[in-house]
Design a protein around this motif. Structure first.
Motif, mmCIF file in Angstrom:
data_model
loop_
_atom_site.group_PDB
_atom_site.id
_atom_site.type_symbol
_atom_site.label_atom_id
_atom_site.label_comp_id
_atom_site.label_asym_id
_atom_site.label_seq_id
_atom_site.Cartn_x
_atom_site.Cartn_y
_atom_site.Cartn_z
ATOM 1 N N UNK A 25 0.813 -1.221 0.000
ATOM 2 C CA UNK A 25 0.000 0.000 0.000
ATOM 3 C C UNK A 25 0.842 1.264 0.000
ATOM 4 N N UNK A 26 2.162 1.135 -0.046
ATOM 5 C CA UNK A 26 3.034 2.292 -0.121
ATOM 6 C C UNK A 26 3.325 2.964 1.193
ATOM 7 N N UNK A 27 2.977 2.345 2.309
ATOM 8 C CA UNK A 27 3.212 2.938 3.629
ATOM 9 C C UNK A 27 4.573 2.549 4.202
ATOM 10 N N UNK A 28 5.166 1.458 3.681
ATOM 11 C CA UNK A 28 6.477 0.997 4.127
ATOM 12 C C UNK A 28 7.325 0.665 2.906
ATOM 13 N N UNK A 29 8.635 0.591 3.133
ATOM 14 C CA UNK A 29 9.544 0.174 2.069
ATOM 15 C C UNK A 29 10.494 -0.878 2.621
ATOM 16 N N UNK A 30 10.981 -1.711 1.757
ATOM 17 C CA UNK A 30 11.951 -2.714 2.170
ATOM 18 C C UNK A 30 11.324 -4.045 2.518
ATOM 19 N N UNK A 31 12.190 -5.047 2.614
ATOM 20 C CA UNK A 31 11.754 -6.402 2.920
ATOM 21 C C UNK A 31 11.577 -6.572 4.424
ATOM 22 N N UNK A 32 10.689 -7.458 4.803
ATOM 23 C CA UNK A 32 10.451 -7.715 6.227
ATOM 24 C C UNK A 32 11.758 -8.163 6.884
ATOM 25 N N UNK A 33 12.176 -7.503 7.972
ATOM 26 C CA UNK A 33 13.507 -7.745 8.564
ATOM 27 C C UNK A 33 13.573 -8.984 9.459
ATOM 28 N N UNK A 34 13.355 -10.137 8.863
ATOM 29 C CA UNK A 34 13.448 -11.369 9.666
ATOM 30 C C UNK A 34 14.636 -12.223 9.260
ATOM 31 N N UNK A 35 15.533 -11.684 8.487
ATOM 32 C CA UNK A 35 16.704 -12.429 8.031
ATOM 33 C C UNK A 35 17.591 -12.775 9.226
ATOM 34 N N UNK A 36 17.929 -14.026 9.371
ATOM 35 C CA UNK A 36 18.784 -14.456 10.480
ATOM 36 C C UNK A 36 18.054 -14.689 11.783
ATOM 37 N N UNK A 37 16.727 -14.525 11.773
ATOM 38 C CA UNK A 37 15.961 -14.720 13.003
ATOM 39 C C UNK A 37 15.861 -16.218 13.321
ATOM 40 N N UNK A 38 16.236 -16.583 14.527
ATOM 41 C CA UNK A 38 16.202 -17.979 14.954
ATOM 42 C C UNK A 38 15.314 -18.121 16.183
#
Length: 293
Positions: A25-38
């Motif tokens: 919807x254009x309210x956020x930018x970037x990928x969801x920051x869950x990379x490396x989450x364990x």
């Protein structure tokens, strides 16, 4: 109480869905920051056990929480199920309680699913009942058909003969203990507002009008489950779900095909199948003896 890894995974999945919606919807930018989450490991639930197995595991110094965890894994043998239902028949204070227990024990249906069953869903000519599901698919409302045992057919016919009316198979008319919508009176004041005198407290109380026939609630079911079994050996049962465990165990012990069990109970994942796919200990012993005679 700490959150379990399973709960954390579910919450993060919800958070990711909201994040992706924000990006679209254009309210956020970037990928969801869950990379490396364990996530931390969690303990697998204990296997289901018979009454005697649980009694052997209970130690004198065991905490109440540990005992409760064991009893939560209880499943009843077929003869124990029959004894339970006979007890419920003698001690039920409302007409719907006994057939409700019988339905759960002879179909393995979840409590929430039983509450959605309509009178028209029961097909005595075809000896099946239609179950309306919510867990099998997120995209559509699904159903499944479960066969009716001769015993359950007899119980349901007797119940329908005195059914108070309405669409739902299990319903109640009149006053029900611990029910805000079906208690005898209304208008009670809370602790902060009510006067100290009995006359003052009763000034706003009036008799509730007779309620229409309506479906039961989860809280009413659980409350009457506990009330019916209170002060008996069956009080160790944690809830209606124990009857589902027992149904599946009884079917598995008789060699019922896994595909039929999946269809009857609504299982859809291997984790569910492995959790429920267990045999009576005596059956297991006979199987292993047959290998190493």
């Amino acid at each position: 109480k700490k959150l379990s890894p399973v709960t954390l995974r579910k919450e993060m999945a919800s958070f990711r869905a909201v994040w992706n919606w924000g990006v679209d919807s254009g309210k956020l930018t970037g990928q969801f920051p869950n990379r490396g989450l364990k996530y931390p490991k969690y303990d697998e639930k204990l296997p289901f056990m018979t009454w005697h197995e649980i009694e052997r595991k209970i130690a004198p110094d065991m905490k109440d929480e540990e005992k409760a965890e064991l009893w939560d894994c209880l499943y009843l043998r077929a003869d124990e199920l029959a004894q339970l239902l006979a007890f419920v028949k003698d001690h039920a204070v409302h007409a719907w309680i006994y057939p409700f227990f019988c339905f759960a024990a002879h179909t393995g249906t979840r409590r929430s699913e039983i509450l959605r069953v309509l009178v028209s869903d029961v097909d005595f000519d075809g000896n099946v009942v239609l179950i309306r599901e919510k867990k099998r698919s997120r995209k559509q409302r699904t159903t499944r058909r479960v066969p009716l045992t001769p015993f359950l057919i007899g119980v349901l016919k007797e119940w329908i003969a005195v059914h108070p009316g309405g669409r739902h198979l299990f319903c109640h008319q009149g006053e029900v203990t611990r029910s805000k919508k079906r208690s005898k009176t209304t208008g009670h004041q809370n602790d902060r507002e009510r006067p100290s005198s009995l006359k003052g407290r009763m000034a706003t109380v009036k008799k509730r009008e007779k309620t229409a026939v309506g479906s039961l609630t989860r809280d009413e079911i659980h409350d009457h489950f506990k009330r019916t079994l209170a002060d008996s050996k069956w009080a160790v049962l944690r809830g209606m779900h124990a009857l589902r465990h027992s149904f599946i165990s009884a079917c598995a012990s008789k060699g019922v095909d896994q595909r039929l069990l999946d269809e009857w109970t609504g299982h859809s994942t291997e984790e569910q199948r492995r959790r429920y796919r267990h045999l009576y200990p005596t059956t297991q012993q006979e199987a292993i003896k047959g290998v190493f005679e």
